[in-house]
Design an enzyme around this catalytic site. Structure first.
Site, PDB file in Angstrom:
ATOM      1  N   SER A   7       1.905  -7.710  -5.485  1.00  0.00           N
ATOM      2  CA  SER A   7       1.562  -6.289  -5.585  1.00  0.00           C
ATOM      3  C   SER A   7       2.456  -5.628  -6.619  1.00  0.00           C
ATOM      4  O   SER A   7       3.672  -5.804  -6.567  1.00  0.00           O
ATOM      5  CB  SER A   7       1.822  -5.566  -4.265  1.00  0.00           C
ATOM      6  OG  SER A   7       0.810  -5.834  -3.363  1.00  0.00           O
ATOM      7  N   HIS A  43      -1.589  -0.122 -11.184  1.00  0.00           N
ATOM      8  CA  HIS A  43      -1.489  -0.851  -9.920  1.00  0.00           C
ATOM      9  C   HIS A  43      -2.214  -2.176 -10.066  1.00  0.00           C
ATOM     10  O   HIS A  43      -3.267  -2.246 -10.703  1.00  0.00           O
ATOM     11  CB  HIS A  43      -2.139  -0.026  -8.800  1.00  0.00           C
ATOM     12  CG  HIS A  43      -2.517  -0.838  -7.591  1.00  0.00           C
ATOM     13  ND1 HIS A  43      -3.823  -1.115  -7.268  1.00  0.00           N
ATOM     14  CD2 HIS A  43      -1.753  -1.419  -6.647  1.00  0.00           C
ATOM     15  CE1 HIS A  43      -3.838  -1.849  -6.153  1.00  0.00           C
ATOM     16  NE2 HIS A  43      -2.612  -2.049  -5.763  1.00  0.00           N
ATOM     17  N   ASN A  87      -2.919  -5.904  -7.600  1.00  0.00           N
ATOM     18  CA  ASN A  87      -2.670  -6.661  -6.375  1.00  0.00           C
ATOM     19  C   ASN A  87      -3.656  -7.816  -6.312  1.00  0.00           C
ATOM     20  O   ASN A  87      -4.853  -7.633  -6.512  1.00  0.00           O
ATOM     21  CB  ASN A  87      -2.838  -5.742  -5.146  1.00  0.00           C
ATOM     22  CG  ASN A  87      -2.974  -6.519  -3.846  1.00  0.00           C
ATOM     23  OD1 ASN A  87      -4.060  -6.609  -3.266  1.00  0.00           O
ATOM     24  ND2 ASN A  87      -1.890  -7.096  -3.390  1.00  0.00           N
ATOM     25  N   TYR A  88      -3.131  -9.022  -6.086  1.00  0.00           N
ATOM     26  CA  TYR A  88      -4.012 -10.170  -5.819  1.00  0.00           C
ATOM     27  C   TYR A  88      -3.461 -10.913  -4.612  1.00  0.00           C
ATOM     28  O   TYR A  88      -2.239 -11.036  -4.454  1.00  0.00           O
ATOM     29  CB  TYR A  88      -4.141 -11.089  -7.042  1.00  0.00           C
ATOM     30  CG  TYR A  88      -4.887 -10.397  -8.151  1.00  0.00           C
ATOM     31  CD1 TYR A  88      -6.274 -10.199  -8.065  1.00  0.00           C
ATOM     32  CD2 TYR A  88      -4.212  -9.888  -9.258  1.00  0.00           C
ATOM     33  CE1 TYR A  88      -6.962  -9.516  -9.061  1.00  0.00           C
ATOM     34  CE2 TYR A  88      -4.900  -9.199 -10.259  1.00  0.00           C
ATOM     35  CZ  TYR A  88      -6.277  -9.018 -10.146  1.00  0.00           C
ATOM     36  OH  TYR A  88      -6.959  -8.318 -11.114  1.00  0.00           O
ATOM     37  N   ARG A  89      -4.378 -11.362  -3.747  1.00  0.00           N
ATOM     38  CA  ARG A  89      -3.934 -11.979  -2.495  1.00  0.00           C
ATOM     39  C   ARG A  89      -4.919 -13.067  -2.043  1.00  0.00           C
ATOM     40  O   ARG A  89      -6.112 -12.994  -2.313  1.00  0.00           O
ATOM     41  CB  ARG A  89      -3.812 -10.922  -1.400  1.00  0.00           C
ATOM     42  CG  ARG A  89      -5.091 -10.157  -1.186  1.00  0.00           C
ATOM     43  CD  ARG A  89      -4.927  -8.904  -0.344  1.00  0.00           C
ATOM     44  NE  ARG A  89      -6.195  -8.194  -0.245  1.00  0.00           N
ATOM     45  CZ  ARG A  89      -6.596  -7.236  -1.086  1.00  0.00           C
ATOM     46  NH1 ARG A  89      -5.833  -6.840  -2.079  1.00  0.00           N
ATOM     47  NH2 ARG A  89      -7.781  -6.688  -0.949  1.00  0.00           N
ATOM     48  N   GLY A  98       6.453  -5.496  12.587  1.00  0.00           N
ATOM     49  CA  GLY A  98       7.248  -6.386  11.749  1.00  0.00           C
ATOM     50  C   GLY A  98       6.971  -6.236  10.258  1.00  0.00           C
ATOM     51  O   GLY A  98       7.569  -6.933   9.448  1.00  0.00           O
ATOM     52  N   ARG A 120       7.207  -4.765   6.523  1.00  0.00           N
ATOM     53  CA  ARG A 120       8.392  -4.242   5.845  1.00  0.00           C
ATOM     54  C   ARG A 120       8.029  -2.921   5.157  1.00  0.00           C
ATOM     55  O   ARG A 120       7.482  -2.898   4.045  1.00  0.00           O
ATOM     56  CB  ARG A 120       8.906  -5.269   4.837  1.00  0.00           C
ATOM     57  CG  ARG A 120      10.291  -4.909   4.340  1.00  0.00           C
ATOM     58  CD  ARG A 120      10.925  -6.079   3.603  1.00  0.00           C
ATOM     59  NE  ARG A 120      12.300  -5.780   3.275  1.00  0.00           N
ATOM     60  CZ  ARG A 120      12.689  -5.188   2.147  1.00  0.00           C
ATOM     61  NH1 ARG A 120      11.794  -4.811   1.252  1.00  0.00           N
ATOM     62  NH2 ARG A 120      13.970  -4.953   1.931  1.00  0.00           N
TER      63      ARG A 120
END
Lengths: 302, 302
Positions: free
Chosen positions: B92, B106, B108-110, B260, B262
């Site tokens: 990201s 911006h 983002n790759y997932r 949990g 972050r």
């Protein structure tokens, strides 16, 4: 309620203008689907970076998602019988002073009514509250604020203050940060367990207490000297204020999802300027850390 | 994917440090429930007010609300058979330059995988995209950005660019403002209609295009002179950026609701400073107004 919120708005504006020296900008708007509002904003004042005192008196047909949301709390509402005509009148205040030692305050009181076909109420309730958000903790300020609210509550019901104080701590809570928005105050919703006139008298008492609860704190702190670092800490805390309002606040979410809602009036609650720093953690036992510790664990101020 | 996002992160950081002259702060963190991340932040740089390049490689059991949310899009997932082990790896990036003439970007790759008991994938997909958010419109910048993304897409499928450009316009949209976040780019999710290796090759092409798509724009604009009024307009646009991320962005919402998660890595996407002014409406036909008009109606840039 309409007359009351109008006169309260006038009184509060007059008093704030006396302190700030700058006049509010007054914006009267009409709602296409029914009703009107008066948004009063003071921006870039001498004392206040941004202060908003809004009233709205609206009516129309309640959108289905709103009915669905209310159904769980109001068993008498059967969504399949809708759409329902509604009437709502309320006042909303948020004030962000320039000085990081002077706290931000929020107050909102509202009356809501869902009507039968003949116009008589099917269901009605009051909601609202007031809470204080300092960037630097002055215990005597938190005590004065809570004491004024407790005095107003105690004139009507000995359970109001303890119940609504707890509700406030639970409501104004940033789950993702595990911290409260500020030092709390009172909050309640769906209040309908006494005759409407009695609850209205209580709400008026709370509204009338606003100036008493907040003005002394502003007067105490507006001339306190501050450093650029203290101003920066205030900006970081204002980022948290935005996080609460945009992520968790039910009222804001409801507004953003309501067609025809007046976005500029909803967002008057947001501070003029703010800051998001990566991993800003105050030094242990600093004044900044002292605030954060109090936000982790609600205090009994009176 | 894990190796790829790591090496891409390194390449991007090296290039951004060359332009800015300041070094990224590198934070490696472990996730209690499984996995790790590397958050790299450059704050108060010479060129960038805030730039974040994060990767995360996490695994564990998928929380029920997440399964529920995915169920509608992935019929093979039966929530009653859960909890499901999952694996996710992604990168990201958000970069906010100081200069109001240089755009925010911006990317983002997932990759996401839900596993059977024996560890083999029950379901997998890729998602991501990249979009550009200027405060002042330079058409040639929007054209260059889109053209670079289109070139990357066209190497893999002629439908990718038109489909994912449209998806991007629809996704990065502030419903309550009736305006887009910026001039768009590409966006896709749940991509699993070709062999994983083919889609992975496409994702790598997109990731590799990031520097090509953005760096020339920053270089063009970082020395443009600007006025305090232009800086203020940028701050107002950054408020809108926060509105999108906190109110509408699915990824942010998912993160804030995941135990949990972050928080500091999620919020690295927020600009360092921003501004909410009551009723700020740009003068008709001003440069500010020209941007707003483009955000109301998506443009075909290539």
């Amino acid at each position: 309620m309409e007359q009351y919120v109008k006169s309260l708005q006038e009184r509060i504006i007059k008093e704030i203008e006396l302190i700030d020296g700058k006049k509010f900008y007054i914006d009267r708007w009409e709602r296409e689907q029914g009703g009107y509002g008066i948004s009063c904003i003071l921006q870039n004042g001498n004392v206040f970076e941004k202060a908003g005192v809004n009233i709205s008196v609206v009516s129309g047909d309640l959108p289905i998602p709103a009915v669905q949301e209310m159904k769980s709390r109001h068993k008498e509402i059967d969504p399949s019988k809708g759409p329902f005509p509604f009437f709502a009148a309320g006042i909303s205040i948020v004030m962000h002073p320039h000085n990081p030692h002077a706290p931000t305050v929020h107050m909102n009181y509202r009356y809501f009514e869902i009507e039968k076909e003949d116009g008589s109420p099917l269901s009605w309730w009051f909601g609202g509250g007031s809470d204080l958000t300092p960037s630097y903790l002055y215990e005597e300020d938190a005590v004065h604020f809570h004491k004024t609210l407790k005095d107003a509550c105690d004139k009507h019901d000995p359970n109001y203050y303890p119940d609504f104080k707890k509700w406030c701590d639970e409501y104004f809570y940033l789950k993702h940060r595990k911290e409260a928005r500020g030092v709390g105050g009172i909050f309640f919703d769906d209040l309908d367990n006494k005759p409407a006139e009695e609850i209205f008298a209580f709400v008026k008492q709370c509204g009338d207490s606003f100036l008493l609860s907040y003005i002394p704190l502003v007067k105490r702190r507006i001339n306190t000297k501050f450093t650029p670092e203290e101003k920066e800490w205030q900006q970081i805390r204002r980022g948290r204020y935005v996080e609460f309002n945009l992520v968790w606040d039910r009222g804001t979410k409801f507004g953003l999802n309501t067609p025809g809602a007046r976005i500029e009036s909803i967002f008057m609650s947001l501070p003029l300027t703010e800051r998001w720093e990566y991993m800003h953690i105050p030094d242990k036992n600093s004044r900044e850390d002292k605030l954060v510790q109090v936000l982790k664990q609600p205090n009994n101020w009176v």
